[in-house]
Design an enzyme around this catalytic site. Sequence first.
Site, PDB file in Angstrom:
ATOM      1  CG  MET A  26      -4.308   6.554   3.483  1.00 53.54           C
ATOM      2  SD  MET A  26      -3.038   5.442   4.101  1.00 53.54           S
ATOM      3  CE  MET A  26      -2.647   6.199   5.674  1.00 53.54           C
ATOM      4  CB  ILE A  45      -7.427   3.400  11.179  1.00 55.85           C
ATOM      5  CG1 ILE A  45      -7.512   4.032  12.574  1.00 55.85           C
ATOM      6  CG2 ILE A  45      -8.160   4.264  10.148  1.00 55.85           C
ATOM      7  CD1 ILE A  45      -6.841   5.371  12.706  1.00 55.85           C
ATOM      8  N   GLY A  46     -10.234   1.521  10.396  1.00 54.56           N
ATOM      9  CA  GLY A  46     -11.684   1.479  10.546  1.00 54.56           C
ATOM     10  C   GLY A  46     -12.306   0.470   9.608  1.00 54.56           C
ATOM     11  N   GLY A  47     -11.445  -0.359   9.001  1.00 61.87           N
ATOM     12  CA  GLY A  47     -11.907  -1.325   8.018  1.00 61.87           C
ATOM     13  C   GLY A  47     -11.120  -1.253   6.729  1.00 61.87           C
ATOM     14  CB  SER A  48      -8.199   0.829   5.791  1.00 63.99           C
ATOM     15  OG  SER A  48      -8.820   2.047   6.103  1.00 63.99           O
ATOM     16  CB  SER A  93      -7.490   3.765   3.065  1.00 60.37           C
ATOM     17  OG  SER A  93      -6.789   3.098   4.103  1.00 60.37           O
ATOM     18  CB  SER A  94      -5.892  -1.488   1.742  1.00 67.50           C
ATOM     19  OG  SER A  94      -5.438  -1.113   3.020  1.00 67.50           O
ATOM     20  CE  LYS A 108      -3.796   1.941   2.800  1.00 70.36           C
ATOM     21  NZ  LYS A 108      -4.635   1.681   3.997  1.00 70.36           N
TER      22      LYS A 108
END
Length: 582
Positions: A192, A239-242, A218-219, A143
């Site tokens: 991100m 950090i939240g589902g990335s 974000s990935s 990433k």
Amino acid sequence: MLALNTNDIVGLCALLGCSAATVVLLLRWLDRKRIGKQVRLARARRDAALGRMEEAVRRLSAEHPVADPEGILSLSLPELASKLKDGSLSPEMVLHSYMRKALDVTSELNCVTDYLPECETQLVHLRGQKTKGLLYGVPISLKDNFNYTGHDSTLGLLNQLNRPACEDSVIAKVLKVQGALPFMKTNIPQSMLNYDCSNPIYGRTLNPLNHKKTPGGSSGGEGSLIAAGGSILGIGSDIGGSIRFPSAFCGICGFKPTANRLSKLGVKTSSAGQKSVAAMIGPLARDVDSLVLCMRALLCEEMFQLDPTIPPLPFNEEIYSSTRPLRIGYYETDDATMATPSMKRAVHETKELLERAGHKMVPFTPPSVEKSMFELIVKGLLADGGSTFLDNFKGDQVDPNLKTQVSTYGLPYWLKIFISFIVKPVFPRLSKLLQNIKGIRSVKDLWKHHLEVEAYRQEFISQWKKLEIDAVLCPILSPALTIGYPGKLSTAVSYTILYNLVDFPVGVVPVTTVTKDDEEGLKAYKGHKKDYWDKLLKEALTDSIGLPVSVQCVALPWQEEQCLRLMKEVETLTQERRTSNF
């Protein structure tokens, strides 16, 4: 002395006003021109890097021809690693096969941002190694935010351009110790802090399964590239589902460990210093076996030495390989975001498969998810009122997908309070959001907030232990949302970000696809609150027949192997059902 009458004064003021407006317009024009130039230069550098990648493909394929590149690309990671170790495939053959595929994929999906030509140097290094690591000769994508010597980690931000890393991230170092070949970096949403995948520098990445849908973020570049076959293993951050959103949206597997199980040294973030919601790195791949092999490789002595803050816990084979029946908690929806018909069905069908396989399934209700979303997660992520996040955009162009977030976070403190009060009767969730993004005003209050986060975590663990469960099965927001919606639906991340708050290891496994009945059932979807956000979510998930729907598997902190074991069990049972249905 020259005297000015009233008309003269009015005329002078008008002239000055016009001049000021002209200056403002000129400055804005110059700023847009500056930004445009920076973007053009960055894209030209990316195009040049991809050109060097094409040259490398031609050179390597001439020196190490492959009769059947599709045969190489079809191998699972364990199969590929085995053939590389026994010499039936050379690292050069595998590398140029994946490089060619990645170039084809990114020409359609726009998922690659940089080529890492150092992979060819790594090839030379491999030839001199006496021992072969677990990932010997395996091409791996990274990433954008993973530092790699001599290359930018942009986060999709102009102010991060032309700042090449002076040192590899620890994970990049460990991957190379294990014989891997990091060969490219992949796209992300600007900053991100979003689960779409677009930024002003490199543009939008598309979902390989449906170009009208986002690949997630974000990935997102990783998810898109791996799902399309351009990489066999990628490393992302979450950090939240990335990691989990791209995995679910693109129909692959992804894994987020406990926050300090793997080293994050040399991995950039847009909100450094935030502690309430735990960020983590982890792998994405086509199957669970690949994730397991990656974790085995990373949890090694070299990583523990490079980053002594990481507990020296090698992969626990005994827990992962155990055949003991599990006691598994499950839930089909939470109290923050009502699950859609396909999400509920995915959990229900997986629960039945696990029961038939001999596991004990126990209803589990996570405590007060909606309350935790606003009062703990949002409040903690934006404890500074969003100022650290907003600093990223100074002198930058804001991607359209982030404009709602940026404009909302940027409201003055008093205005957030005022609007929160005004909209509360008609839009209570927006009122709660504004109340909790205003920031924490003192160190004392911040410490109090940290205590509240820990109290919630302990409440969660206590409820888990009371039921004596080994793991939890639950939904993840899926299928993929239509492009442009994630930036307007930040509250819909409740199923994923909950496990960053409590810092549990969690992974994603695709188990089904959206059916016509699911699509028909979605027409009656109202959500818990029946408000504007629920209406938007329904819109975002329509027209999704055939797209993958996933589930999440969760374990207690530091029980990554237990989590991966449940993921493998779910994957195996799902594949057996799919085979028996044909």
